[in-house]
Enzyme design. Structure first.
Site, short mmCIF file in Angstrom:
data_model
loop_
_atom_site.label_atom_id
_atom_site.label_comp_id
_atom_site.label_asym_id
_atom_site.label_seq_id
_atom_site.Cartn_x
_atom_site.Cartn_y
_atom_site.Cartn_z
N LYS A 138 0.14 82.76 73.05
CA LYS A 138 0.51 82.30 71.70
C LYS A 138 -0.62 81.43 71.23
O LYS A 138 -1.33 81.64 70.31
CB LYS A 138 1.77 81.67 71.94
CG LYS A 138 2.90 82.51 72.27
CD LYS A 138 3.91 82.19 72.77
CE LYS A 138 4.81 83.03 73.69
NZ LYS A 138 5.35 83.94 72.93
N ASP A 175 8.37 74.43 80.40
CA ASP A 175 8.16 75.72 79.70
C ASP A 175 7.38 75.44 78.55
O ASP A 175 8.35 74.94 77.43
CB ASP A 175 8.98 76.68 79.72
CG ASP A 175 8.48 78.11 79.13
OD1 ASP A 175 7.08 78.10 78.90
OD2 ASP A 175 9.26 78.73 79.24
N TRP A 227 14.85 82.06 76.38
CA TRP A 227 14.17 81.57 77.56
C TRP A 227 14.35 80.84 78.64
O TRP A 227 14.13 81.08 79.80
CB TRP A 227 12.63 81.48 77.41
CG TRP A 227 11.92 82.57 76.28
CD1 TRP A 227 11.67 82.72 75.11
CD2 TRP A 227 11.64 84.13 76.96
NE1 TRP A 227 11.21 83.92 74.64
CE2 TRP A 227 11.17 84.67 75.74
CE3 TRP A 227 11.55 84.56 78.00
CZ2 TRP A 227 10.55 86.07 75.77
CZ3 TRP A 227 11.25 85.79 78.32
CH2 TRP A 227 10.83 86.46 77.00
N1 PMP Z 1 8.79 80.94 77.79
C1 PMP Z 1 8.81 80.99 76.20
C2 PMP Z 1 9.20 79.68 75.73
C3 PMP Z 1 8.35 82.14 75.69
O1 PMP Z 1 8.24 82.10 74.51
C4 PMP Z 1 8.01 83.55 76.47
C5 PMP Z 1 7.47 84.61 75.64
N2 PMP Z 1 7.57 84.78 74.72
C6 PMP Z 1 8.15 83.29 77.78
C7 PMP Z 1 8.95 82.20 78.58
C8 PMP Z 1 7.98 84.62 78.69
O2 PMP Z 1 6.73 84.80 78.67
P1 PMP Z 1 5.91 85.96 79.56
O3 PMP Z 1 6.11 87.35 78.48
O4 PMP Z 1 4.33 85.93 79.41
O5 PMP Z 1 6.61 86.11 80.90
#
Ligand code: PMP
Length: 354
Positions: free
Chosen positions: A190, A166, A99
């Site tokens: 989450k 994040d 991510w």
């Molecule tokens: N950052 C992290 C640390 C994540 O775990 C996730 C989703 N699993 C995201 C960003 C992306 O999130 P979204 O699918 O809500 O865009």
């Protein structure tokens, strides 16, 4: 029969939160209407936004220098919104997981990115503490918990550069000095709520320094002026997060939840370390208390292990599709009992196949 839900997100929520939100879909606050049928500009809904904002600030111990926003587009949109609003020329990023890597890719479209550490070559199993943040960066971006591989930052750097984090997969799971961050974002699905809403917590004084023309939805300032209802928000997810935050307070707040989370994670890591059949590949000091990844040392046993846990009503234990193996996501609402249950299954598997 109880289902043990180790999904990584959307994931387990407190039972009472699910029950109350289900009720609100049928009859919201005894209005005879569904939560899904009322206006997002109605007094009832404005009260939900107000209450949720207060809860976030109280739980995180933040003052009025911070604004709280409930946006859409997931954490993925924040990968672009952050540089859109804060990047004048260059920003520093830690590449600590898949991510984080995606966040870097988006930021590179809008300016220069200096990567201070990359764990990519080591499959993201380790997060360095030895990096230096140059003073002239517009901001420093990090990911507090790397959901896919299962690492977590335990300390954050001291710097005069604004820190953007994040926290999608560990927000509200531990007590931190949240005012060390200038901007925090987290998709809700989450630890907080159902999918479709992203919480953004930002220090208002970091805005307005760029002379850029920003599309309205991408502009934090416009969202602050409009109290998160510039357009129609995800009313269900915001309501659901209000209920989860109330639950967090009723549990005793973040210090109590942090202890519970540490305890659950320790039980599981101890089992993985002592069990002959499993291994965890993360450096010990970086192990996540939210997403515990593990692998069978002998891949030939996979089918047998999968059959065993699936038969016992365990769900969501498969590792991420990039990595394979297993991942137990043990967010706030995942009970100690479920962790103990998984451990018993792992022990039984060892007895049978070691
Ligand atoms: N950052 C992290 C640390 C994540 O775990 C996730 C989703 N699993 C995201 C960003 C992306 O999130 P979204 O699918 O809500 O865009």
């Amino acid at each position: 029969m109880k289902i043990h839900n180790f999904n990584a997100g959307p994931s387990v929520l407190p039972k009472e939160v699910v029950r109350k939100s289900a009720q609100s879909v049928i009859n919201f606050n005894d209005t005879g209407l569904s939560l899904l049928e009322i206006s997002h500009r109605s007094q009832d809904f404005l009260e939900i936004i107000e209450k949720t904002t207060c809860l976030v600030k109280r739980i995180m111990n933040l003052n009025d220098e911070y604004a709280i926003l409930f946006l859409q587009g997931g954490a993925t949109l924040q990968f672009s919104m952050v540089p859109y609003n804060l990047m004048h020329k260059k920003a520093a990023y830690l590449d600590t997981g898949f991510w984080a890597y995606n966040a870097i890719k988006e930021a590179k479209k809008l300016g220069k990115v200096k990567i201070l550490f990359s764990g990519r070559k080591n499959n993201y199993t380790y997060i360095s503490k030895n990096y230096h943040i140059p003073y002239d960066m517009d901001y420093f971006h990090c990911t507090s918990n790397n959901t896919i591989v299962g690492t977590q930052m335990k300390i954050f750097p001291k710097t005069s550069v604004p820190i953007v984090c994040d926290m999608s997969s560990d927000i509200f799971s531990r007590k931190l000095d949240f005012d060390q961050f200038s901007l925090i974002y987290a998709s809700a699905q989450k630890n907080v709520s159902s999918a479709g809403m992203t919480i953004v917590i930002l220090k208002k004084d970091i805005l307005g320094k760029l002379k850029k023309n920003i599309p309205s939805y991408m502009d934090y300032k416009i969202h602050i002026q409009n109290n998160s209802i510039l357009n129609t928000p995800n009313v269900f997810s915001i309501y659901n997060s209000m209920l989860t935050l109330e639950w967090i307070e009723n549990q005793g707040g973040l210090s109590i939840l942090e202890k519970k989370n540490q305890h659950k994670a320790k039980l599981l890591y101890d089992e993985i370390d002592q069990n002959n059949l499993f291994e965890n590949k993360i450096h010990k000091e970086n192990r996540s208390n939210m997403n515990v990844s593990f692998f069978l040392k002998n891949k030939n046993l996979e089918k047998k292990f999968n059959k065993m846990w699936k038969k016992e009503n365990i769900v969501g234990l498969d590792g991420h599709r990039y990595l394979g193996g297993y991942r137990a996501s043990i967010y706030n609402a995942l009970s100690n009992e479920s962790v103990q249950f998984l451990i018993e299954i792992m022990k039984e598997f060892e007895r049978k196949f070691s």
